[in-house]
Design an enzyme around this catalytic site. Sequence first.
Site, short mmCIF file in Angstrom:
data_model
loop_
_atom_site.label_atom_id
_atom_site.label_comp_id
_atom_site.label_asym_id
_atom_site.label_seq_id
_atom_site.Cartn_x
_atom_site.Cartn_y
_atom_site.Cartn_z
N LYS A 93 0.86 -1.19 0.00
CA LYS A 93 0.00 0.00 0.00
C LYS A 93 0.89 1.23 0.00
CE LYS A 93 -3.86 2.26 0.37
NZ LYS A 93 -3.47 2.95 -0.88
N GLN A 114 7.24 3.83 3.94
CA GLN A 114 5.82 3.44 3.99
C GLN A 114 5.61 2.17 4.81
OE1 GLN A 114 3.90 5.61 1.62
NE2 GLN A 114 2.21 5.10 2.94
N LYS A 117 5.40 3.36 8.42
CA LYS A 117 4.23 4.24 8.56
C LYS A 117 2.95 3.40 8.59
CE LYS A 117 4.08 7.64 5.58
NZ LYS A 117 3.75 8.60 4.49
N LYS A 129 5.37 1.80 -3.08
CA LYS A 129 5.28 3.15 -3.66
C LYS A 129 5.56 3.05 -5.15
CE LYS A 129 4.73 7.45 -2.19
NZ LYS A 129 4.09 7.93 -0.96
N GLY A 168 -2.76 8.38 -4.15
CA GLY A 168 -2.12 9.60 -4.62
C GLY A 168 -0.85 9.93 -3.86
N ASP A 169 -0.10 10.83 -4.41
CA ASP A 169 1.07 11.45 -3.77
C ASP A 169 1.33 12.72 -4.58
OD1 ASP A 169 3.30 10.77 -1.63
OD2 ASP A 169 4.41 11.54 -3.34
N THR A 212 -4.52 13.66 5.39
CA THR A 212 -3.11 13.78 5.78
C THR A 212 -2.91 15.06 6.60
OG1 THR A 212 -2.56 12.68 3.71
CG2 THR A 212 -0.74 13.64 4.96
N ASN A 244 -2.07 19.14 -1.60
CA ASN A 244 -3.09 18.47 -0.79
C ASN A 244 -2.76 18.49 0.70
OD1 ASN A 244 -3.73 15.48 0.46
ND2 ASN A 244 -5.46 16.36 -0.62
N SER A 381 -6.81 5.88 3.80
CA SER A 381 -6.85 4.95 2.67
C SER A 381 -7.22 3.55 3.16
CB SER A 381 -5.48 4.89 1.98
OG SER A 381 -5.29 6.00 1.12
P1 NDP Z 1 0.84 17.84 -4.11
O1 NDP Z 1 1.29 17.48 -5.46
O2 NDP Z 1 -0.58 18.07 -3.85
O3 NDP Z 1 1.63 19.15 -3.62
C1 NDP Z 1 3.01 19.17 -3.58
C2 NDP Z 1 3.46 20.55 -3.11
O4 NDP Z 1 4.85 20.50 -2.84
C3 NDP Z 1 3.26 21.61 -4.17
O5 NDP Z 1 3.04 22.84 -3.54
C4 NDP Z 1 4.61 21.60 -4.89
O6 NDP Z 1 4.93 22.80 -5.55
C5 NDP Z 1 5.55 21.34 -3.74
N1 NDP Z 1 6.75 20.68 -4.27
C6 NDP Z 1 6.82 19.49 -4.92
N2 NDP Z 1 8.07 19.20 -5.28
C7 NDP Z 1 8.80 20.23 -4.86
C8 NDP Z 1 10.18 20.53 -4.92
N3 NDP Z 1 11.06 19.68 -5.54
N4 NDP Z 1 10.61 21.68 -4.35
C9 NDP Z 1 9.74 22.53 -3.71
N5 NDP Z 1 8.41 22.29 -3.65
C10 NDP Z 1 7.97 21.18 -4.19
O7 NDP Z 1 1.42 16.71 -3.15
P2 NDP Z 1 0.98 16.32 -1.66
O8 NDP Z 1 0.53 17.52 -0.92
O9 NDP Z 1 0.08 15.16 -1.76
O10 NDP Z 1 2.36 15.79 -1.07
C11 NDP Z 1 3.26 16.63 -0.35
C12 NDP Z 1 4.16 15.76 0.50
O11 NDP Z 1 3.39 15.02 1.44
C13 NDP Z 1 4.99 14.73 -0.24
O12 NDP Z 1 6.23 14.57 0.43
C14 NDP Z 1 4.18 13.47 -0.10
O13 NDP Z 1 4.98 12.31 -0.25
C15 NDP Z 1 3.68 13.63 1.32
N6 NDP Z 1 2.49 12.87 1.69
C16 NDP Z 1 1.35 12.92 0.95
C17 NDP Z 1 0.23 12.21 1.36
C18 NDP Z 1 -1.06 12.28 0.62
O14 NDP Z 1 -2.00 11.64 1.05
N7 NDP Z 1 -1.17 13.04 -0.44
C19 NDP Z 1 0.26 11.36 2.56
C20 NDP Z 1 1.49 11.45 3.31
C21 NDP Z 1 2.55 12.17 2.87
P3 NDP Z 1 5.01 22.85 -7.15
O15 NDP Z 1 3.59 22.96 -7.61
O16 NDP Z 1 5.82 24.05 -7.44
O17 NDP Z 1 5.67 21.58 -7.61
O1 2IT Z 2 3.04 9.02 1.61
C1 2IT Z 2 1.89 8.57 1.81
O2 2IT Z 2 1.60 8.02 2.88
C2 2IT Z 2 0.89 8.72 0.75
N1 2IT Z 2 1.18 9.31 -0.28
C3 2IT Z 2 -0.48 8.12 0.92
C4 2IT Z 2 -0.48 6.68 0.54
C5 2IT Z 2 -1.82 6.01 0.52
O3 2IT Z 2 -1.83 4.84 0.14
O4 2IT Z 2 -2.84 6.61 0.85
#
Ligand code: NDP
Ligand code: 2IT
Length: 449
Positions: A93, A114, A117, A129, A168-169, A212, A244, A381
Amino acid sequence: MSIHNPYLQKIYQQVCDRDPNQPEFLNAVMEVLSTLEPVIERHPEYEAAGLMERLVEPERAVQFRVAWQDDQGKTQVNRAFRVQFNSAIGPYKGGLRLHPSVNLSIIKFLAFEQIFKNSLTGLPMGGGKGGSDFDPKGKSDAEIMRFCQSFMTELSRYIGPETDVPAGDIGVGAREIGYLFGQYKRLRNEYSGVLTGKGLTFGGSLVRTQATGYGLLYFVQEMLSVMKNDSVKDKITVISGSGNVAIYAAEKAQELGAKVVTLSDSNGYIYDKNGIQLDIVKQIKEVRRGRIREYVEQVPTAEYHEGSRGIWRVPCEIALPCATQNELLLEDAEKLIANGVKVVAEGANMPCSLDAVAAFQKAGVLYAPGKAANAGGVATSGLEMCQNAMKYSWSAQEVDQKLHDIMVNIFHNTYNAAKEYGKEGNLLAGANIAGFEKIAQAMMAQGVL
Ligand code: NDP
Ligand code: 2IT
């Protein structure tokens, strides 16, 4: 961070020798192994069973080509991965990431994190992943759809509701999950919970979008309450990212009375001393898919600064890095500490470099690692999988309550594990130990695999 136990040193050296060009993965392995010493010493049977040798090697890693046609009819080729790291406690997952930086090292580090986590959530999910170096920025909906269909055509060979359940991520939200789900359904002629983060009309769970960010704040609130008899109320809060995780972390922080003064993207950050207006941010990011600098066009009293790392110079009591890995380095940590930060909790996966984490711990800053603090997304999830399996859905209130309880439990399990092994207050050690113990027991019970 360093490793003293000879068995763990040997394991780390083997990983370095095998994958010298995977810096993100090596960092993740170092971060986990450096905290597991007391567990390994208490359980000599783990070495005898070659447990750690198996833990650091993915069960399966696939790489494949994704060819698709852009709107000009030109063929584009991307590289994609799915790393199925560990299935000791449940089907693989973990999310899918679409970003030009994606490579095997990054996907392996994310899949490795993961494992622990998912174990911490208390739900039966293994670690995996995937992703691709496809860049969704500037692509039309039709291009996104063709890419997602082509991606799923190959990915579908490796996943399934009882095998591996992606979500998603970075770069993968509701739109992408919809296209991926549609293609899987078409290929298999099967309507199943093969992905999470689905739309609410086709099997998605209420609160998954918010999970999250909300979960991060539930964790921080519990951490502050137990460890400092304090709360997030009235605290100046710096949040990075504007995706997100960042948006819903900001939403819950504001609900709990914190003052959120920043958000960012990879180009720069906004500072609004009056508190970020999230309705405007949502309009820019979720509806128009725009850039964060557009905020100041609508809120002229706010500031936009080029360069995303400048955000860590903004004085705050709570810092929540919610963008990406290695976005907060040692000099940023030093700046935050000098400005009086009290709490750093990771919404992103490994946003703080290892030396930045060490600096926070040394300075007595409450530091919460991503694998504990951002587990609310994957936990929800897990709740979506549960609802799909029952062919039923819970109300938003029911899901939110379960999410809250899971985050509070994760905090206590993490805090107590650190205490039990003589590392009171070290939530990084606690999260790794608590996550690892369950995996280790399951792997031992299942024999040499
Ligand atoms: P999104 O794609 O929704 O948003 C990502 C954000 O981070 C954007 O603002 C983006 O800006 C910025 N970003 C991405 N890459 C870079 C970079 N190289 N340098 C600076 N800024 C950057 O992703 P999420 O919000 O879903 O994910 C954010 C983090 O949280 C990640 O590390 C992800 O692995 C983690 N995460 C996500 C979960 C989820 O359920 N979605 C769960 C747990 C963890 P820009 O538009 O300029 O790229
Ligand atoms: O980093 C993370 O935990 C996620 N992007 C969410 C993974 C999931 O299966 O919901």
